[in-house]
Design a protein around this motif. Structure first.
Motif, short mmCIF file in Angstrom:
data_model
loop_
_atom_site.label_atom_id
_atom_site.label_comp_id
_atom_site.label_asym_id
_atom_site.label_seq_id
_atom_site.Cartn_x
_atom_site.Cartn_y
_atom_site.Cartn_z
N LEU A 157 0.83 -1.21 0.00
CA LEU A 157 0.00 0.00 0.00
C LEU A 157 0.86 1.26 0.00
CD1 LEU A 157 -2.84 -0.98 2.51
CD2 LEU A 157 -2.84 -1.14 0.01
N ASP A 158 2.18 1.06 -0.08
CA ASP A 158 3.12 2.18 -0.18
C ASP A 158 2.87 3.20 0.94
OD1 ASP A 158 5.21 3.67 -1.25
OD2 ASP A 158 3.91 4.78 -2.63
N LEU A 159 2.76 2.71 2.18
CA LEU A 159 2.42 3.60 3.29
C LEU A 159 3.54 4.56 3.65
CD1 LEU A 159 0.48 1.19 5.70
CD2 LEU A 159 -0.46 2.91 4.15
N GLY A 160 4.78 4.11 3.58
CA GLY A 160 5.89 4.99 3.94
C GLY A 160 5.83 5.40 5.40
N LEU A 161 6.14 6.66 5.67
CA LEU A 161 6.12 7.17 7.04
C LEU A 161 4.77 7.81 7.36
CD1 LEU A 161 9.63 8.88 7.16
CD2 LEU A 161 8.96 6.74 8.28
N PRO A 162 4.34 7.72 8.61
CA PRO A 162 3.08 8.37 8.99
C PRO A 162 3.27 9.88 9.12
CG PRO A 162 4.11 7.41 10.92
CD PRO A 162 4.97 7.01 9.74
N SER A 163 2.19 10.61 9.02
CA SER A 163 2.23 12.05 9.25
C SER A 163 1.91 12.37 10.70
CB SER A 163 1.25 12.77 8.33
OG SER A 163 -0.07 12.26 8.51
N GLU A 164 1.35 11.41 11.42
CA GLU A 164 0.99 11.63 12.82
C GLU A 164 0.97 10.28 13.54
OE1 GLU A 164 -3.12 12.78 15.04
OE2 GLU A 164 -2.39 14.27 13.59
N VAL A 165 1.46 10.28 14.77
CA VAL A 165 1.39 9.10 15.64
C VAL A 165 0.81 9.56 16.97
CG1 VAL A 165 2.63 7.18 16.69
CG2 VAL A 165 3.47 8.16 14.54
N ASN A 166 -0.31 8.95 17.34
CA ASN A 166 -1.02 9.42 18.52
C ASN A 166 -1.28 8.25 19.49
OD1 ASN A 166 -2.55 10.83 20.35
ND2 ASN A 166 -4.08 11.52 18.89
N GLU A 177 -2.67 10.64 1.92
CA GLU A 177 -2.90 10.15 0.56
C GLU A 177 -1.57 9.89 -0.12
OE1 GLU A 177 -5.29 12.92 -1.55
OE2 GLU A 177 -7.04 12.70 -0.23
N ARG A 178 -1.54 8.85 -0.96
CA ARG A 178 -0.34 8.50 -1.71
C ARG A 178 -0.74 8.21 -3.15
NH1 ARG A 178 -2.19 6.11 1.77
NH2 ARG A 178 -2.12 4.04 0.85
N GLY A 179 -0.39 9.12 -4.06
CA GLY A 179 -0.81 8.95 -5.44
C GLY A 179 -2.33 8.94 -5.52
N ASN A 180 -2.90 7.84 -6.07
CA ASN A 180 -4.36 7.74 -6.18
C ASN A 180 -4.96 6.95 -5.02
OD1 ASN A 180 -3.41 5.21 -6.80
ND2 ASN A 180 -4.62 4.94 -8.67
N MET A 181 -4.18 6.70 -3.96
CA MET A 181 -4.67 5.95 -2.81
C MET A 181 -5.08 6.90 -1.70
SD MET A 181 -2.10 2.63 -2.66
CE MET A 181 -0.57 3.54 -2.94
N GLY A 221 13.53 -1.34 6.33
CA GLY A 221 13.96 -0.16 7.08
C GLY A 221 12.84 0.84 7.31
N PRO A 222 12.14 1.28 6.25
CA PRO A 222 11.01 2.20 6.46
C PRO A 222 9.91 1.59 7.34
CG PRO A 222 11.72 2.28 4.18
CD PRO A 222 12.48 1.14 4.82
N LEU A 223 9.69 0.28 7.23
CA LEU A 223 8.73 -0.38 8.12
C LEU A 223 9.18 -0.26 9.57
CD1 LEU A 223 6.25 -2.32 8.50
CD2 LEU A 223 7.88 -4.22 8.20
N SER A 224 10.47 -0.47 9.81
CA SER A 224 11.01 -0.35 11.16
C SER A 224 10.90 1.08 11.68
CB SER A 224 12.48 -0.81 11.19
OG SER A 224 12.61 -2.16 10.80
N GLN A 225 11.07 2.05 10.79
CA GLN A 225 10.96 3.44 11.20
C GLN A 225 9.56 3.77 11.72
OE1 GLN A 225 12.23 5.39 7.58
NE2 GLN A 225 14.35 5.56 8.28
#
Length: 324
Positions: A122-131, A155-159, A271-275
């Motif tokens: 789903l190409d999530l990458g890094l979150p913009s917020e962690v609560n 949002e990521r591209g058309n997702m 790595g990005p998943l671990s981040q």
């Protein structure tokens, strides 16, 4: 480690074994076929007992006191780059998972086995917020008895944007959709804390919500199912097929070293998943919301938390392991 992987061109593989099993190939095929699309929310959960659940947080005011180091143990090497701690049996034999100074708690331990395919495909990458929405018995030393953590991905591209909510703790079981059915456990899940995984009313896994369908899945290599069952039965003849894994996670690494395959969970993916989990643990430890600039990879609402992103410097004598 990601920079070193790229610089030296070495073969790497993170030990999330399910990333070479059926769930990996199914999620990839279903995403590419358009069955998994428009995901808006994911619930992930690991509510089995953890090593620290028997501890009494209000009565623990400091880290464990020093004890004699066992004769057969090289404590200096065991510590590695971590700042010095006097030996204590509650650090050893897996107990390191309990402590902020050594481990990653339930989130870091199990997140990579539950959210790995969703994060990659789903190409999530890094979150913009962690609560951190709920932290039971929060304390400065070891992980809460229960945690609910909300990760917001834009949002990521058309997702569309995705909210990922993590639950752990014996008393913190999330609600599931009506007609959920049974909660399966992958037989390939390794032993936990020296024994078999204790089955719960809701076993380790995830629910994936899209604008049209809902999926449920377990941990590690467990495959996804469409729920409720009636919709799944109607869809079964048209569900996309997916290949059988040509190699398990260990074989995949060895074959990649020979140039015959590519690893499925190299540091560039793991790595990005671990981040993501490092940010979650930081929110747990500080017990406050973190807002991240995904471009600069900086926390913009909390200077102290942002300074913690770089981690502690290596212990004296171990600096060379931080050089790329």
């Amino acid at each position: 480690m990601m920079r070193a992987e790229k610089k030296y061109g070495v073969v790497t593989q993170m030990g999330n074994q399910g990333h070479s099993e059926a769930n990996y190939f199914q999620f990839k095929a279903w995403k590419e076929a358009g069955l998994i699309k428009d995901v808006t929310a994911i619930t992930a959960h690991m509510n089995s007992p953890r090593r620290w659940h028997g501890w009494n947080p209000p009565h623990i005011k400091h880290m464990p006191m020093g004890e004699p180091v066992p004769e057969t143990m090289d404590w200096n090497t065991w510590l590695g780059v971590v700042q010095h701690h006097d030996y204590n049996h509650d650090y050893h034999l897996g107990q390191w998972r309990c402590w902020y100074d050594f481990g990653m708690g339930a989130l870091g331990d199990w997140g990579a086995h539950i959210l790995d395919t969703a994060h990659e495909f789903l190409d999530l990458g890094l979150p913009s917020e962690v609560n951190p929405l709920y932290l039971k018995d929060h304390n400065p030393f070891f992980y809460p008895m229960s945690s609910t953590i909300l990760f917001k991905f834009p949002e990521r591209g058309n997702m569309p944007a995705v909210d990922v909510t993590w639950y752990d703790g014996l008393d913190n079981i999330p609600s599931v959709p009506e007609n959920y059915g049974s909660s399966e456990v992958d037989p390939n899940i390794p032993a936990v804390a020296g024994g078999k995984l204790q089955l719960m009313s809701l076993n380790p896994g995830k629910e994936i919500y899209t604008k049209t369908l809902t999926f449920k899945g377990g941990s590690h290599g467990s495959t996804l199912s469409v729920i409720p069952d009636q919709i799944a039965k109607d869809m079964n003849p048209t569900l996309p097929e997916y290949q059988k894994s040509p190699s398990n996670h260990f074989e995949n690494f060895l074959l990649a070293c020979q140039g015959k395959e590519k690893t499925r969970s190299p540091f560039s993916i793991a790595g990005p998943l671990s981040q993501v989990f490092c940010l979650g643990v930081l929110a747990q430890r500080l017990n406050r919301k973190l807002v991240l600039d995904r471009t600069t990879k900086e926390i913009v609402n909390d200077d102290f938390a942002n300074q913690m992103l770089s981690g502690q410097p290596p212990r004296k004598g171990w600096e060379e392991y931080y050089n790329v």
